[in-house]
Motif scaffolding. Structure first.
Motif, PDB file in Angstrom:
ATOM      1  N   ALA A 105      -4.417  81.629 109.822  1.00  0.00           N
ATOM      2  CA  ALA A 105      -4.537  81.311 111.247  1.00  0.00           C
ATOM      3  C   ALA A 105      -4.027  82.518 112.016  1.00  0.00           C
ATOM      4  O   ALA A 105      -2.904  82.980 111.802  1.00  0.00           O
ATOM      5  CB  ALA A 105      -3.719  80.071 111.585  1.00  0.00           C
ATOM      6  N   LEU A 106      -4.879  83.055 112.878  1.00  0.00           N
ATOM      7  CA  LEU A 106      -4.528  84.289 113.593  1.00  0.00           C
ATOM      8  C   LEU A 106      -4.869  84.151 115.070  1.00  0.00           C
ATOM      9  O   LEU A 106      -5.793  83.426 115.434  1.00  0.00           O
ATOM     10  CB  LEU A 106      -5.323  85.473 113.040  1.00  0.00           C
ATOM     11  N   PRO A 107      -4.148  84.867 115.947  1.00  0.00           N
ATOM     12  CA  PRO A 107      -4.543  84.907 117.360  1.00  0.00           C
ATOM     13  C   PRO A 107      -5.967  85.440 117.489  1.00  0.00           C
ATOM     14  O   PRO A 107      -6.340  86.402 116.798  1.00  0.00           O
ATOM     15  CB  PRO A 107      -3.539  85.880 117.984  1.00  0.00           C
ATOM     16  N   THR A 112      -6.249  89.591 107.624  1.00  0.00           N
ATOM     17  CA  THR A 112      -5.644  88.345 107.150  1.00  0.00           C
ATOM     18  C   THR A 112      -4.946  88.506 105.813  1.00  0.00           C
ATOM     19  O   THR A 112      -4.189  87.629 105.409  1.00  0.00           O
ATOM     20  CB  THR A 112      -6.717  87.230 107.045  1.00  0.00           C
ATOM     21  N   PRO A 129      -4.072  76.304 113.154  1.00  0.00           N
ATOM     22  CA  PRO A 129      -4.084  77.283 114.252  1.00  0.00           C
ATOM     23  C   PRO A 129      -3.430  76.729 115.517  1.00  0.00           C
ATOM     24  O   PRO A 129      -3.692  75.590 115.900  1.00  0.00           O
ATOM     25  CB  PRO A 129      -5.571  77.546 114.481  1.00  0.00           C
ATOM     26  N   ASP A 172      -9.461  78.695 120.580  1.00  0.00           N
ATOM     27  CA  ASP A 172      -9.626  79.751 121.589  1.00  0.00           C
ATOM     28  C   ASP A 172     -11.079  79.780 122.004  1.00  0.00           C
ATOM     29  O   ASP A 172     -11.976  79.655 121.160  1.00  0.00           O
ATOM     30  CB  ASP A 172      -9.228  81.105 120.992  1.00  0.00           C
ATOM     31  N   GLU A 213      -5.329  80.502 118.823  1.00  0.00           N
ATOM     32  CA  GLU A 213      -5.559  80.991 117.464  1.00  0.00           C
ATOM     33  C   GLU A 213      -6.837  80.396 116.881  1.00  0.00           C
ATOM     34  O   GLU A 213      -7.370  79.386 117.360  1.00  0.00           O
ATOM     35  CB  GLU A 213      -4.383  80.625 116.549  1.00  0.00           C
TER      36      GLU A 213
END
Lengths: 343, 343
Positions: A104-106, A97, A33, A84, A37
């Motif tokens: 891995a995502l915001p 996803t 990430p 985050d 993320e």
């Protein structure tokens, strides 16, 4: 060292049913990430009919999945690492996803879900996109009034079962259309629909006669999840000022690249002053809280029942998806990918 | 001694255009009004596309005209004898007396019209049913907003010309579709439409390309008076949340007995969250005053222009009607049957 198993689109099904070789099971490194993320581990993957549309290049409301890309899909996931401040490891979130074990995502765009308030899988169904679809499409576009007759196709599906139960709560007479005796029994006996029609082996004329017998004064709201012959049969029975909600078209998904042709119902729409309107649930994201409040209360109060059809393991997603498109599931189709680390 | 000339339905046009022998010109005695009735002498007879539908046995919103019956139709008439306190000889009224010179009708249901406020014939057009159709269908169902693009078919027709002009008053960009250069010039030069498309000799694909060139951001409101290929071309260009008003189907009137088949636009309706709704002006009878107030003011202020195509004499009604269905008229098609006795 763990890897990320994922399922990509290998080939587009063009004017034919989906087959297992349209997908490819791959191994990839677990993503890292970036700032802002989180790293997510998939717990449940939702399989939904709209995914068939995204396998096609045909123009629609969203971009198609590209060949070699991971299949898109909503998941409930666990945060395993966070860059985050909004999330900490162990949080459970709703995200898009796709068909894979890790992503891995915001952090922005993820929605926290509470596994103590309801089973986590419910956020992919009755408390998620399908439930919200049934809720807003029926109430906002369908505007069902007490005493009216509501007809819903794919009645035992994730959306259909919600639609029928809400319509009952609103005082309507509800007729479901489903494939097979099991599903018909499920919606009438378990969900309390007034009647069900098994569409299998019947053409539009035969279906229309069954609808007419059950709805002699016509159909006030038709919730269309399927298109095709069932749509035609419903249109033959619309009442004055009927509302027709165009929500899905499973029946024509195998011919997505071809313009759907058949009976056009302009004269019926005119004579009945009927309203036909398209619905996409994404438009209602700002009103999610309203839906969650109502639906959670209905579930707690036992006013809405909900059934899932859970397949074990990501590798079986293609098989489960193909089965779902053929109507083999009973209840919301899910893939159980992993358990939360704490459990 | 005067007789009542009348035109009856002699034969049903089944899956073919109307021809003169479908009608019969007859002589009958002048009817005698019963208590509560008035005897009416026809001054103007309105010819409207919907009459083609009533010549057919196909199921619709109203009973078909029976063989041997007088053709139905709206008229402006003069009261020549009255057995009801509401009316005196010399009054002019709007009624549904049909294709004949005299009729005895219950006073109830007749609407007094004022020949000093506007030419009597206007109550059959811009101040009558076609005007009211354009007004309420556009404003209530179409809900045009400033800056939006409105597309109207049969743009030079009695309804179409009103629709386009009201859309302009509401700040919309207006594209008309009409048959022939004269009509296109009429709607752009005389009525102020922004653009016009001549549909003659073009298929849906060619028409769609012309619409796309004129409406690069799509069509927000499509006012459908015709159905068929023009409908298809419009559907290929609908914008997000477009409103499609199903108001008429002139293009398929010669195949009324056959189910209309062709492209179905369910996927477009879904993806664009478009709304398609049928409209029948009779539903708006209770709101006639609202329409009359607006439209009279617009006419007086020169904001709405209006053109009639008047044929002399009842005997020529079949010929004028057949010409109108072929699009030969320019302006609202009327039959001038007689002058008021005072004139």
């Amino acid at each position: 060292m763990p890897v990320n198993h994922r399922i990509t689109l290998a080939e587009r099904p063009v004017n034919r049913p989906v087959q297992p070789t349209d997908f490819r099971l791959e191994e990839a490194p677990i993503p890292v990430p970036a700032t802002g993320e989180v790293l997510l581990r998939t717990l449940y993957l939702s399989l939904d009919p709209y995914m068939r549309g995204r396998m096609s290049e045909a123009k629609s409301y969203a971009q198609p999945v590209q060949i070699g890309e991971v299949m898109i899909g909503e998941t409930v996931s666990e945060v395993v690492a966070s860059n985050d401040p909004t999330f900490v490891p162990g949080d459970t979130v709703l995200g898009r996803t796709g068909w894979q074990e890790y992503a891995a995502l915001p952090a922005k765009g993820l929605i926290k879900v509470d596994g103590k308030a309801a089973p986590l899988s419910y956020y992919l169904g009755v408390l998620g996109m399908p439930g919200m679809t049934g809720y807003f499409a029926l109430l906002d576009i369908g505007q069902p009034k007490p005493g009216e007759t509501v007809l819903v196709s794919a009645a035992a599906g994730a959306v259909g079962q919600v639609v029928g139960q809400i319509a009952k709560l609103k005082g309507c007479r509800v007729i479901g259309i489903a494939g097979g005796a099991d599903k018909c029994a499920y919606v009438t006996k378990d969900l309390g629909f007034d009647a069900a029609i098994d569409y299998r082996g019947k053409d539009a004329t035969a279906l229309s006669a069954e609808i007419a017998a059950l709805a002699p004064n016509g159909v006030d709201v038709y919730f269309d999840n399927v298109g095709g012959a069932i749509h035609d049969a419903a249109m033959m029975n619309v009442a004055l000022r009927a509302r027709i909600i165009i929500c899905g078209a499973v029946a024509i998904y195998d011919k997505l690249e071809t313009q759907d042709t058949g009976a056009r119902w302009m004269r019926t729409i005119l004579a009945k002053r009927a309203r036909m309107e398209g619905f996409l649930v994404f438009d209602y994201d700002p009103r999610r809280a309203e839906f969650l409040a109502d639906m959670s209360a209905w579930l707690r109060g036992g006013l809405v029942h909900y059934r899932e059809d859970v397949t074990e393991g990501l590798a079986r997603a293609p098989e489960a998806f193909i089965g779902m498109l053929a109507g083999k599931n009973l209840g919301k189709q899910l893939i159980h990918v992993a358990d939360p680390s704490g459990s």
